[in-house]
Design a protein around this motif. Sequence first.
Motif, PDB file in Angstrom:
ATOM      1  N   GLY A  83       0.790  -1.217   0.000  1.00  0.00           N
ATOM      2  CA  GLY A  83       0.000   0.000   0.000  1.00  0.00           C
ATOM      3  C   GLY A  83       0.826   1.274   0.000  1.00  0.00           C
ATOM      4  N   ASN A  84       1.963   1.245   0.677  1.00  0.00           N
ATOM      5  CA  ASN A  84       2.787   2.445   0.773  1.00  0.00           C
ATOM      6  C   ASN A  84       3.238   2.954  -0.594  1.00  0.00           C
ATOM      7  N   PRO A  85       3.920   2.125  -1.409  1.00  0.00           N
ATOM      8  CA  PRO A  85       4.321   2.641  -2.726  1.00  0.00           C
ATOM      9  C   PRO A  85       3.145   2.970  -3.630  1.00  0.00           C
ATOM     10  N   MET A  86       2.033   2.254  -3.503  1.00  0.00           N
ATOM     11  CA  MET A  86       0.868   2.561  -4.323  1.00  0.00           C
ATOM     12  C   MET A  86       0.324   3.947  -3.997  1.00  0.00           C
ATOM     13  N   ALA A  87       0.218   4.247  -2.702  1.00  0.00           N
ATOM     14  CA  ALA A  87      -0.264   5.565  -2.291  1.00  0.00           C
ATOM     15  C   ALA A  87       0.687   6.660  -2.759  1.00  0.00           C
ATOM     16  N   VAL A  88       1.994   6.388  -2.684  1.00  0.00           N
ATOM     17  CA  VAL A  88       2.989   7.364  -3.131  1.00  0.00           C
ATOM     18  C   VAL A  88       2.855   7.632  -4.628  1.00  0.00           C
ATOM     19  N   HIS A  89       2.653   6.585  -5.426  1.00  0.00           N
ATOM     20  CA  HIS A  89       2.468   6.772  -6.870  1.00  0.00           C
ATOM     21  C   HIS A  89       1.263   7.658  -7.162  1.00  0.00           C
ATOM     22  N   LEU A  90       0.179   7.446  -6.423  1.00  0.00           N
ATOM     23  CA  LEU A  90      -1.033   8.255  -6.639  1.00  0.00           C
ATOM     24  C   LEU A  90      -0.775   9.717  -6.288  1.00  0.00           C
ATOM     25  N   ALA A  91      -0.033   9.960  -5.213  1.00  0.00           N
ATOM     26  CA  ALA A  91       0.297  11.332  -4.839  1.00  0.00           C
ATOM     27  C   ALA A  91       1.224  11.966  -5.877  1.00  0.00           C
ATOM     28  N   ASN A  92       2.199  11.204  -6.331  1.00  0.00           N
ATOM     29  CA  ASN A  92       3.132  11.724  -7.337  1.00  0.00           C
ATOM     30  C   ASN A  92       2.426  12.046  -8.654  1.00  0.00           C
ATOM     31  N   ALA A  93       1.305  11.349  -8.908  1.00  0.00           N
ATOM     32  CA  ALA A  93       0.534  11.609 -10.125  1.00  0.00           C
ATOM     33  C   ALA A  93      -0.338  12.856  -9.997  1.00  0.00           C
ATOM     34  N   GLY A  94      -0.307  13.494  -8.843  1.00  0.00           N
ATOM     35  CA  GLY A  94      -1.036  14.746  -8.671  1.00  0.00           C
ATOM     36  C   GLY A  94      -2.329  14.642  -7.902  1.00  0.00           C
ATOM     37  N   HIS A  95      -2.698  13.426  -7.479  1.00  0.00           N
ATOM     38  CA  HIS A  95      -3.926  13.261  -6.715  1.00  0.00           C
ATOM     39  C   HIS A  95      -3.705  13.691  -5.261  1.00  0.00           C
ATOM     40  N   THR A  96      -4.781  14.094  -4.614  1.00  0.00           N
ATOM     41  CA  THR A  96      -4.730  14.437  -3.189  1.00  0.00           C
ATOM     42  C   THR A  96      -4.970  13.168  -2.392  1.00  0.00           C
ATOM     43  N   VAL A  97      -3.971  12.747  -1.615  1.00  0.00           N
ATOM     44  CA  VAL A  97      -4.039  11.450  -0.946  1.00  0.00           C
ATOM     45  C   VAL A  97      -3.869  11.617   0.562  1.00  0.00           C
ATOM     46  N   ALA A  98      -4.834  11.089   1.302  1.00  0.00           N
ATOM     47  CA  ALA A  98      -4.743  11.004   2.757  1.00  0.00           C
ATOM     48  C   ALA A  98      -4.518   9.541   3.116  1.00  0.00           C
ATOM     49  N   GLY A  99      -3.393   9.246   3.767  1.00  0.00           N
ATOM     50  CA  GLY A  99      -3.054   7.863   4.086  1.00  0.00           C
ATOM     51  C   GLY A  99      -3.261   7.552   5.552  1.00  0.00           C
ATOM     52  N   LEU A 100      -3.643   6.313   5.824  1.00  0.00           N
ATOM     53  CA  LEU A 100      -3.884   5.881   7.207  1.00  0.00           C
ATOM     54  C   LEU A 100      -3.306   4.488   7.403  1.00  0.00           C
ATOM     55  N   ASP A 101      -2.586   4.316   8.506  1.00  0.00           N
ATOM     56  CA  ASP A 101      -2.052   3.003   8.858  1.00  0.00           C
ATOM     57  C   ASP A 101      -1.976   2.898  10.371  1.00  0.00           C
ATOM     58  N   ARG A 102      -2.044   1.672  10.869  1.00  0.00           N
ATOM     59  CA  ARG A 102      -1.934   1.470  12.320  1.00  0.00           C
ATOM     60  C   ARG A 102      -0.567   1.884  12.839  1.00  0.00           C
ATOM     61  N   THR A 103       0.440   1.857  11.952  1.00  0.00           N
ATOM     62  CA  THR A 103       1.786   2.328  12.291  1.00  0.00           C
ATOM     63  C   THR A 103       1.983   3.680  11.621  1.00  0.00           C
ATOM     64  N   PRO A 104       1.805   4.778  12.349  1.00  0.00           N
ATOM     65  CA  PRO A 104       1.810   6.107  11.730  1.00  0.00           C
ATOM     66  C   PRO A 104       3.077   6.425  10.947  1.00  0.00           C
ATOM     67  N   GLU A 105       4.222   5.859  11.345  1.00  0.00           N
ATOM     68  CA  GLU A 105       5.480   6.162  10.666  1.00  0.00           C
ATOM     69  C   GLU A 105       5.465   5.729   9.202  1.00  0.00           C
TER      70      GLU A 105
END
Length: 294
Positions: free
Chosen positions: A13-35
């Motif tokens: 999920g981490n790299p997928m979310a990063v790709h979406l943000a890099n593509a210009g989308h507004t992305v809010a990410g959530l994980d049980r491990t905030p780091e």
Amino acid sequence: MTNIAFIGLGIMGNPMAVHLANAGHTVAGLDRTPERAEALIAAGGRAATSIGDAVKGVDVICVMVPDSPDVQDVLEGENGVFQNAETGALIIDFSSIRPDVTQQLAEQARALGFRLLDAPVSGGEAGAKNAALSIMVGGSGDDFAEAKPLFDVVGKTVVHVGPSGSGQTVKAANQLIVAANIQAVSEAVVFLEAYGVDTKAALEVLGGGLAGSTVLNQKKENMLSRSFEPGFRIDLHHKDMGIVTAAAREAGVVVPLGALVAQLVASARANGDGGLDHSALLRGVERLSGKAVS
């Protein structure tokens, strides 16, 4: 550009979310491990503090968590997506879960005014990092068409395979093929080493013939170096093989090779290898062969 919530920022999920943000989308990410949100923040996204915070005002909600109960908790649990998302939001579940659970969640989503696509992926950590995932999508054709630009950001092969649950069924078949292939490559490596063959050279020539496969190409270095840092953990493949065998039984079909490989995966896990990459099935071959486990 799309406002997206991405729930689950693990290995995939981490790299997928990063790709979406890099593509210009507004992305809010959530994980049980905030780091785990650090890479997303560096790419211009933000770390959400709760599901309610993540999904507030977004158009698309992506979920990438380990198992069926986790998806159920994220979507229908107390303070989950169904309670907090905007009516009409499109939910894309990238997780690999039971097809029947997906169908139930899709029906519940429709009744509440949401839309749900099951979109499990294949390609492991490398595929996620390189935006080269294979994505098998179940759900409405119209919803698939709407989501296709997002899928194209994170995947290379994106196919709509049928109604809700179809994506999960195809993923189960994928995991059957991958596990059997890894087991076969593992046995070949131990066999070659027993005869003192230049194993690296042998795998190179095997990879150029009919025995060649993506599994061989991606996993041979793990096996040669005995480096089993998880790209896809045996624990998760154990879960997936349980999905395969249960779904096959319900469909009235036999998967004798799949059942055997499922037991070998379970054995690896029982021997403490659950946290290792699934290429560590090679260690099980070593155990059965009476050799020192590397």
